[in-house]
Design a protein around this motif. Structure first.
Motif, PDB file in Angstrom:
ATOM      1  N   ALA A  81       0.821  -1.218   0.000  1.00 15.37           N
ATOM      2  CA  ALA A  81       0.000   0.000   0.000  1.00 15.37           C
ATOM      3  C   ALA A  81       0.853   1.267   0.000  1.00 15.37           C
ATOM      4  N   LEU A  82       2.154   1.116   0.227  1.00 17.08           N
ATOM      5  CA  LEU A  82       3.045   2.285   0.295  1.00 17.08           C
ATOM      6  C   LEU A  82       3.996   2.293  -0.897  1.00 17.08           C
ATOM      7  N   SER A  83       4.530   3.466  -1.205  1.00 19.42           N
ATOM      8  CA  SER A  83       5.547   3.553  -2.245  1.00 19.42           C
ATOM      9  C   SER A  83       6.880   3.033  -1.694  1.00 19.42           C
ATOM     10  N   VAL A  84       7.852   2.901  -2.573  1.00 18.42           N
ATOM     11  CA  VAL A  84       9.178   2.452  -2.151  1.00 18.42           C
ATOM     12  C   VAL A  84       9.738   3.393  -1.083  1.00 18.42           C
ATOM     13  N   GLY A  85       9.640   4.698  -1.341  1.00 16.23           N
ATOM     14  CA  GLY A  85      10.160   5.681  -0.386  1.00 16.23           C
ATOM     15  C   GLY A  85       9.456   5.588   0.957  1.00 16.23           C
ATOM     16  N   GLU A  86       8.131   5.457   0.935  1.00 14.92           N
ATOM     17  CA  GLU A  86       7.374   5.357   2.188  1.00 14.92           C
ATOM     18  C   GLU A  86       7.755   4.094   2.948  1.00 14.92           C
ATOM     19  N   ASN A  87       8.001   3.012   2.200  1.00 14.55           N
ATOM     20  CA  ASN A  87       8.440   1.777   2.847  1.00 14.55           C
ATOM     21  C   ASN A  87       9.744   1.994   3.613  1.00 14.55           C
ATOM     22  N   ILE A  88      10.683   2.693   2.958  1.00 12.91           N
ATOM     23  CA  ILE A  88      11.999   2.889   3.590  1.00 12.91           C
ATOM     24  C   ILE A  88      11.887   3.821   4.803  1.00 12.91           C
TER      25      ILE A  88
END
Lengths: 258, 280
Positions: free
Chosen positions: A106-113
């Protein structure tokens, strides 16, 4: 707090690793083991030997059948473990799952990090990005931040999962089959990363990390001078060197795969 | 343990056989387990919300607003349309009919009893459940099946705090707000329809009549009821999607169960509130 180089990071005593709930039965053990900072441990063994279950038990995700696990002195399994100690231990270790690293879809790559840093520091994404920008650049993920995790290949997903773990500056890294299925470029990058993380890289706070990696095949770790353990047939063994591992995993051609 | 994929042929007239009784018993036990599981999940969620109210607020609070946007703001057009339709179908026709049979004085009582207390809360809850709730179960169930919840735990992030609390809060706030919105739109469109059909009361007189039929506790009780509806829907969604190990194949069944449990749960809560209203 900085650990000394020789500090014991992970310690298990009489650990019996159970299969995930619902399957039942003992799978692997007893595991009596100590991992210190600066060490790279490779846990080899065939599919279904319980390597993933071992890592998940060390991370406190599945309960141990018996025995104890301590991470940085905090009980994760066995007597004394509770939500507070478990949370504290998890903040100081990172687990990169097999395959695509189980990124949050549900999150973008950046949000995941950025998520773990934001959550544990109670910070906004802008602060987190400023803080983690060197790490993101070091892992060559800058151009992927806006992407959806589903659009990434497995190699890059795994690297994003690694970045997500490193965001909190862990002292112990648990890597589930990190080198499996990588192309030559990614394999070279991961080998380089493991070497620098083990030695202590400025981007990771300069302290040597303790690393535990599972694998089906020990050959990709040739030349990295790791320590080896073998999980096979429910038994846990510390092996003296790469030759005995290659023999035990059949990579030297002396063991039938069937 | 997986059941045998080859089912034995059902014999005619076998209803009530020991096998079926055992099946019924098993379903009842499963239902009881679900109920106690949901109860425990509710307590854990409420305890987490209370104990960690201020923790990680810069992550959790935007997620609550995100849920309000998803369950509330984005449903405004649909709920507005339903408000217009309900206004025409119920409010307008009823007001017009009551006027024709000379019972115009009872219009307000009827509006409050049927429209405000019953139709509006239930409609808002069911719209949120159907439009957002089912998708949320699929989202959560898929995340659970793909191991994303374990990934959160491994990062030291409490899934209840990060995934459940914002959803439950968002659903509760959204159902309350949408109910109020539905009430206003419904009454306005209903009055317009009734006026077009010859209602003589002015808007002020119409609203005065409705307001006159209101009990002092009507608004607080309606807010409480809709809040409980939203909380129940949020909890059931998260329980069915997250609290139990799922495979991808189980997600569809979990969605169906969610709709059934929420529907029955809302009706039971509604029945409890009818008892309260009778005491007023």
């Amino acid at each position: 707090m900085r650990e000394t180089d020789s500090a014991v990071v992970l310690e298990t005593r009489g650990l019996e690793v159970a299969t995930p709930a619902g399957v039942g039965g003992l799978r692997l053990g007893p595991v009596d083991w100590r991992v210190s900072s600066g060490e790279l441990w490779v846990v080899a063994g065939p599919h279904g030997a319980g390597k993933t279950a071992l890592l998940e038990t060390l991370a406190g995700l599945i309960p141990a059948a018996s025995g104890s696990v301590r991470v940085f002195g905090h009980p994760v399994q066995g007597s004394g473990d509770d939500e507070t100690t478990l949370r504290e231990a998890r903040r100081r270790m990172g687990l990169v799952f097999d395959g695509n690293g189980r990124l949050l879809s549900a999150l973008s790559v950046g949000e995941n990090i950025l998520l773990p840093w934001c959550y544990h520091r109670n910070a906004g994404p802008a602060e987190a990005l400023t803080e983690l920008e060197p790490l993101i650049r070091h892992l060559q993920l800058g151009s992927l931040l806006a992407r959806n995790p589903a659009s990434l290949g497995r190699s890059w997903s795994r690297r994003v999962a690694l970045a997500r773990c490193l965001a909190l500056g862990p002292g112990l890294l648990l890597l589930d089959n990190p080198l499996a299925g990588l192309d030559a470029v990614h394999l070279r990058w991961w080998r380089g990363f493991l070497a620098e993380a083990r030695a202590g890289h400025p981007i990771l706070g300069g302290r040597p990390l303790a690393i535990v990696a599972t694998t089906d095949a020990a050959r990709p770790y040739l030349g990295m001078d790791p320590r080896f353990a073998l999980a096979d047939g429910g038994r846990w063994r510390i092996l003296p060197g790469i030759d005995s591992v290659l023999s035990a995993t059949g990579e030297d051609g002396t063991r039938n795969s069937g | 343990m997986a059941s045998d994929p080859i089912l034995p042929a059902r014999e005619p007239g076998a209803a009530g056989s020991p096998g079926e009784d055992a099946g019924l018993l098993q379903e009842l036990l499963e239902g009881w387990r679900n109920l106690t599981g949901l109860g425990a999940f509710t307590l854990i969620t409420l305890a987490t919300a209370r104990l960690r109210f201020r923790e990680n607020s810069r992550v959790v609070t935007p997620r609550i607003f995100g849920e309000i946007h998803r369950c509330g703001v984005r449903l405004l057009p649909l709920v507005g349309f339903l408000g217009v339709v309900l206004g025409l179908v119920f409010v307008g026709q009823t007001a017009s009919l009551m006027e024709q049979i000379g019972a115009g004085n009872f219009t307000g009582t009827l509006m409050v009893t049927v429209f405000l207390r019953e139709m509006v809360p239930m409609t808002a809850a069911l719209v949120v459940l159907a439009r957002v709730g089912t998708a949320a179960v699929i989202d959560l169930g898929t995340a659970r099946a793909l191991g994303e919840v374990e990934a959160l735990e491994a990062l030291g992030i409490d899934p209840i705090h990060y995934l459940v609390v914002p959803r439950v809060a968002g659903f509760a706030i959204s159902v309350v707000s949408l109910s109020l919105y539905l009430l206003v739109v419904g009454l306005a469109s209903g009055y317009a329809f009734a006026y077009a059909r010859g209602l003589k009361a002015s808007p002020i007189e119409f609203l005065t009549q409705v307001a006159g039929a209101l009990h002092g506790l009507d608004f607080p009780l309606s807010a409480l009821k809709t809040g409980i509806f939203g909380t129940l829907i949020g909890l059931v969604i998260c329980y069915q999607g997250l609290a139990r190990p799922l495979s991808l194949a189980d997600v569809g069944a979990a969605t169906t169960r969610t709709v059934a449990v929420c529907g029955v749960g809302c009706l039971m809560i509604d029945a409890a509130f009818i008892a309260v209203y009778l005491l007023l």
